[in-house]
Design an enzyme around this catalytic site. Structure first.
Site, mmCIF file in Angstrom:
data_model
loop_
_atom_site.group_PDB
_atom_site.id
_atom_site.type_symbol
_atom_site.label_atom_id
_atom_site.label_comp_id
_atom_site.label_asym_id
_atom_site.label_seq_id
_atom_site.Cartn_x
_atom_site.Cartn_y
_atom_site.Cartn_z
ATOM 1 N N PHE A 91 34.880 26.472 -56.521
ATOM 2 C CA PHE A 91 34.437 28.067 -56.116
ATOM 3 C C PHE A 91 32.713 27.791 -55.224
ATOM 4 O O PHE A 91 32.273 27.721 -54.202
ATOM 5 C CB PHE A 91 33.397 29.044 -56.928
ATOM 6 C CG PHE A 91 34.664 30.010 -57.414
ATOM 7 C CD1 PHE A 91 34.615 30.866 -57.370
ATOM 8 C CD2 PHE A 91 34.415 29.503 -58.870
ATOM 9 C CE1 PHE A 91 35.901 31.673 -57.714
ATOM 10 C CE2 PHE A 91 36.168 30.724 -59.532
ATOM 11 C CZ PHE A 91 36.950 31.622 -58.419
ATOM 12 N N TYR B 245 29.740 27.414 -41.499
ATOM 13 C CA TYR B 245 30.311 28.071 -42.438
ATOM 14 C C TYR B 245 31.570 27.827 -42.220
ATOM 15 O O TYR B 245 32.446 27.921 -43.644
ATOM 16 C CB TYR B 245 29.541 29.123 -43.271
ATOM 17 C CG TYR B 245 30.512 29.847 -44.365
ATOM 18 C CD1 TYR B 245 30.460 29.086 -45.610
ATOM 19 C CD2 TYR B 245 31.129 30.827 -44.307
ATOM 20 C CE1 TYR B 245 30.998 29.720 -46.490
ATOM 21 C CE2 TYR B 245 31.504 31.669 -44.552
ATOM 22 C CZ TYR B 245 31.743 31.307 -45.924
ATOM 23 O OH TYR B 245 32.423 31.478 -47.349
ATOM 24 N N ASP C 184 28.775 38.577 -35.815
ATOM 25 C CA ASP C 184 29.829 40.429 -36.839
ATOM 26 C C ASP C 184 30.975 40.131 -36.258
ATOM 27 O O ASP C 184 30.301 40.712 -34.851
ATOM 28 C CB ASP C 184 28.691 41.148 -36.669
ATOM 29 C CG ASP C 184 27.764 40.759 -38.070
ATOM 30 O OD1 ASP C 184 28.429 40.102 -38.965
ATOM 31 O OD2 ASP C 184 26.825 41.686 -38.673
ATOM 32 N N LYS D 275 27.232 29.443 -48.889
ATOM 33 C CA LYS D 275 28.529 30.076 -48.082
ATOM 34 C C LYS D 275 27.200 31.613 -47.240
ATOM 35 O O LYS D 275 27.965 32.492 -47.187
ATOM 36 C CB LYS D 275 28.838 31.515 -49.081
ATOM 37 C CG LYS D 275 28.034 31.620 -50.221
ATOM 38 C CD LYS D 275 28.453 33.245 -51.236
ATOM 39 C CE LYS D 275 27.110 33.682 -52.026
ATOM 40 N NZ LYS D 275 27.066 35.120 -52.456
ATOM 41 N N ILE E 152 31.360 35.051 -57.700
ATOM 42 C CA ILE E 152 32.436 35.086 -57.887
ATOM 43 C C ILE E 152 32.696 34.368 -59.357
ATOM 44 O O ILE E 152 33.793 34.513 -60.242
ATOM 45 C CB ILE E 152 33.464 34.928 -56.646
ATOM 46 C CG1 ILE E 152 32.552 35.374 -55.406
ATOM 47 C CG2 ILE E 152 34.983 34.518 -57.067
ATOM 48 C CD1 ILE E 152 33.387 35.302 -54.692
ATOM 49 N N LYS F 210 35.783 26.419 -44.432
ATOM 50 C CA LYS F 210 36.240 26.861 -44.542
ATOM 51 C C LYS F 210 37.922 27.384 -43.650
ATOM 52 O O LYS F 210 39.136 26.363 -44.823
ATOM 53 C CB LYS F 210 36.901 28.960 -45.454
ATOM 54 C CG LYS F 210 35.199 29.140 -45.528
ATOM 55 C CD LYS F 210 35.432 28.351 -47.144
ATOM 56 C CE LYS F 210 34.081 28.928 -47.693
ATOM 57 N NZ LYS F 210 34.069 28.278 -49.855
ATOM 58 N N SER G 61 38.034 32.242 -47.048
ATOM 59 C CA SER G 61 37.707 33.678 -46.543
ATOM 60 C C SER G 61 38.371 33.684 -45.418
ATOM 61 O O SER G 61 39.202 33.245 -44.395
ATOM 62 C CB SER G 61 35.831 33.010 -46.135
ATOM 63 O OG SER G 61 35.633 33.834 -45.538
ATOM 64 N N ARG H 123 24.278 42.535 -35.578
ATOM 65 C CA ARG H 123 23.587 40.994 -36.003
ATOM 66 C C ARG H 123 24.398 40.177 -34.939
ATOM 67 O O ARG H 123 25.946 40.453 -35.301
ATOM 68 C CB ARG H 123 24.056 41.158 -37.358
ATOM 69 C CG ARG H 123 23.644 39.497 -38.145
ATOM 70 C CD ARG H 123 23.555 40.025 -39.966
ATOM 71 N NE ARG H 123 25.057 40.002 -39.913
ATOM 72 C CZ ARG H 123 25.518 40.080 -41.158
ATOM 73 N NH1 ARG H 123 24.331 40.006 -42.465
ATOM 74 N NH2 ARG H 123 26.355 39.961 -41.719
ATOM 75 N N ASN I 97 26.149 23.724 -60.299
ATOM 76 C CA ASN I 97 24.734 22.638 -60.215
ATOM 77 C C ASN I 97 23.399 23.416 -59.881
ATOM 78 O O ASN I 97 22.137 22.962 -59.325
ATOM 79 C CB ASN I 97 24.444 21.795 -58.631
ATOM 80 C CG ASN I 97 24.303 22.935 -57.695
ATOM 81 O OD1 ASN I 97 24.954 23.515 -58.091
ATOM 82 N ND2 ASN I 97 24.869 21.840 -56.032
ATOM 83 N N LEU I 98 23.811 24.981 -60.182
ATOM 84 C CA LEU I 98 22.728 25.617 -59.999
ATOM 85 C C LEU I 98 21.693 25.839 -58.575
ATOM 86 O O LEU I 98 20.801 26.369 -58.898
ATOM 87 C CB LEU I 98 21.819 25.394 -61.582
ATOM 88 C CG LEU I 98 21.801 25.116 -62.708
ATOM 89 C CD1 LEU I 98 20.310 24.870 -63.899
ATOM 90 C CD2 LEU I 98 23.175 27.133 -63.259
HETATM 91 N N1 UFG Z 1 24.785 44.928 -42.808
HETATM 92 C C1 UFG Z 1 24.363 45.552 -42.130
HETATM 93 N N2 UFG Z 1 22.943 45.224 -42.675
HETATM 94 C C2 UFG Z 1 22.501 44.702 -43.800
HETATM 95 C C3 UFG Z 1 23.610 43.752 -43.974
HETATM 96 C C4 UFG Z 1 25.169 43.457 -43.407
HETATM 97 O O1 UFG Z 1 24.422 46.622 -41.274
HETATM 98 O O2 UFG Z 1 21.896 44.473 -43.956
HETATM 99 C C5 UFG Z 1 26.545 44.888 -41.576
HETATM 100 C C6 UFG Z 1 27.165 43.528 -40.467
HETATM 101 O O3 UFG Z 1 26.490 43.801 -39.835
HETATM 102 C C7 UFG Z 1 28.516 43.813 -41.443
HETATM 103 C C8 UFG Z 1 28.563 44.176 -42.479
HETATM 104 O O4 UFG Z 1 27.386 45.150 -42.942
HETATM 105 O O5 UFG Z 1 29.743 44.395 -40.044
HETATM 106 C C9 UFG Z 1 29.217 43.369 -43.614
HETATM 107 O O6 UFG Z 1 27.805 42.572 -43.572
HETATM 108 P P1 UFG Z 1 28.323 41.044 -44.939
HETATM 109 O O7 UFG Z 1 26.622 40.465 -44.310
HETATM 110 O O8 UFG Z 1 27.690 42.075 -45.906
HETATM 111 O O9 UFG Z 1 28.937 40.408 -44.782
HETATM 112 P P2 UFG Z 1 29.775 40.271 -43.483
HETATM 113 O O10 UFG Z 1 31.449 40.546 -43.379
HETATM 114 O O11 UFG Z 1 29.384 39.390 -42.475
HETATM 115 O O12 UFG Z 1 30.071 38.359 -44.503
HETATM 116 C C10 UFG Z 1 31.655 37.715 -45.208
HETATM 117 C C11 UFG Z 1 30.965 37.038 -46.317
HETATM 118 C C12 UFG Z 1 31.174 35.775 -46.015
HETATM 119 C C13 UFG Z 1 32.480 35.991 -45.079
HETATM 120 C C14 UFG Z 1 32.671 36.465 -44.410
HETATM 121 C C15 UFG Z 1 33.815 37.116 -43.060
HETATM 122 O O13 UFG Z 1 29.770 37.115 -46.587
HETATM 123 O O14 UFG Z 1 30.843 34.645 -46.740
HETATM 124 O O15 UFG Z 1 32.373 37.976 -44.837
HETATM 125 O O16 UFG Z 1 34.127 37.676 -42.315
HETATM 126 F F1 UFG Z 1 32.441 34.531 -43.871
#
Ligand code: UFG
Length: 343
Positions: free
Chosen positions: A81, A150, A298, A85, A13, A154, A125, A295, A33-34
């Site tokens: 930023f 995490y 979620d 995360k 971002i 926030k 977030s 997962r 900081n890479l």
């Molecule tokens: N998903 C899959 N397969 C994958 C990866 C993700 O089915 O391989 C699903 C997850 O279960 C979820 C959706 O795709 O239902 C989105 O998952 P992400 O990991 O892409 O995103 P998240 O909503 O879990 O996480 C994001 C940010 C976090 C933040 C969060 C807040 O990455 O930093 O939103 O809701 F905390």
């Protein structure tokens, strides 16, 4: 206001925001900081902008290093930023998250006070809302206990900011609560660079489509949603970047002690299966996937009520899910030969 310190400015971002800032006439001073970004992204930003940018490899936790940067430049605003995360990693290594994400914020606030820098945009977030009953979720929604360390960093970060603002310090803050940033710059010069196996959906999809992963696991098929998969608000990273510029422009007109919290999403929810279908349409490729267990951690569904951003900042997402997935796919194809440039 010209010189804007961008911490984590070579990250996903941060890099897009650095571009958006420069395009709007700000001078980004990038600090990174890479730890989860690559130096060549600086060259790519310069290529997009056709101008050099100021960059420091430094850690926000390093007070002396940061103080040096504030002494060297008249910083007028900060976009913070820099933070860890990865939700899963934060559960396994909570202290790493609390130490890095909170200490760097505290450090930065102290240095900002020392140099009388009053404008701050903070990366927050939608995770601060947890699984809310009320959808779309607006900013007045209760902050529920965080699902992960995490997420808690926030929440605590926002509390720290509120307390500092209350303490009669001249500090004006906007905390932007991001929904799910995806996509890449349309030039395909910058984008998301996950290290190792991606945690997030879209990089996992693009890596599967290019053949790096055999198939995508769709986590959960029996959620109480129309197609049984989770729903998120996927926002193009360039739209998100522009929201930061609008937030800074808004802060320019604020004085005294000020803080506000603003959702940055599209206002529309899409399911995991809808994302897969849209990806297949824009890429012309069939995506191999299989259903896997839910997962842990979620939430079923979350998407933004994004009206406050429009009302206060005059910002609204412009790009569609299809635009974002097309850009993410172009980026994935563009980085195939990048491995030697990394690490
Ligand atoms: N998903 C899959 N397969 C994958 C990866 C993700 O089915 O391989 C699903 C997850 O279960 C979820 C959706 O795709 O239902 C989105 O998952 P992400 O990991 O892409 O995103 P998240 O909503 O879990 O996480 C994001 C940010 C976090 C933040 C969060 C807040 O990455 O930093 O939103 O809701 F905390």
């Amino acid at each position: 206001m010209k010189n804007i310190l961008v911490t984590g400015g070579l990250g996903f971002i941060g890099s897009h925001t650095t571009v958006a800032l420069a395009e709007q006439g700000f001078i980004p001073i990038v600090v990174d900081n890479l730890s989860n970004s690559e130096l060549f992204i600086k060259d790519r930003i310069e290529q997009i902008l056709n101008q050099a940018i100021t960059f420091y490899q430094a850690d926000c936790n390093d007070y002396a290093a940061m103080e040096k940067i504030f002494k060297e430049h008249t910083i007028e605003g900060v976009i913070h930023f820099a933070a860890y995360k990865a939700v899963g990693e934060s559960v396994a290594e909570p202290l790493k998250y609390y130490e890095n994400n909170l200490f760097s914020l505290i450090n930065l606030l102290k240095i900002m006070q020392q140099f009388s820098v009053q404008k701050l945009v903070f990366s927050s977030s939608c995770t601060v809302y947890g699984q809310t009953e009320k959808l779309p979720v607006d900013e007045s929604n209760a902050i529920l206990p965080a699902f992960s360390p995490y997420g808690n960093t926030k929440q605590i970060g926002e509390e720290i900011l509120q307390d500092v603002v209350k303490s009669q310090v001249d500090l004006q803050v906007i905390s932007l609560r991001y929904f799910n940033p995806i996509g890449a710059h349309p030039s395909a010069l910058i984008g998301e660079l996950p290290r190792g196996v991606p945690n997030n959906l879209v990089p996992y999809i693009t890596q599967t489509a290019i053949g790096k992963r055999p198939f995508l696991n769709v986590f959960g098929k029996d959620y109480p949603t129309p197609d049984g998969t989770c729903i998120r608000d996927f926002i193009h990273v360039c739209d998100l970047a522009e929201a930061h510029v609008k937030a800074l422009q808004f802060l320019q007109n604020q004085k005294g002690s000020f803080i506000d919290f603003i959702n940055v999403g599209t206002g529309k929810g899409n399911s995991v299966l809808e994302v897969i279908q849209t990806f297949e349409q824009v890429s012309g490729k069939a995506l191999p996937y299989q259903f896997a267990p839910r997962r842990s951690g979620d939430v079923t569904a979350i998407y933004a009520d994004a009206r406050k951003a429009e009302k206060i900042l005059g910002w609204k997402a412009q790009r569609s899910l299809a635009d974002a997935l097309a850009d993410a796919w172009r980026w994935e194809q563009a980085i195939q030969n990048l491995e030697p440039m990394r690490f």
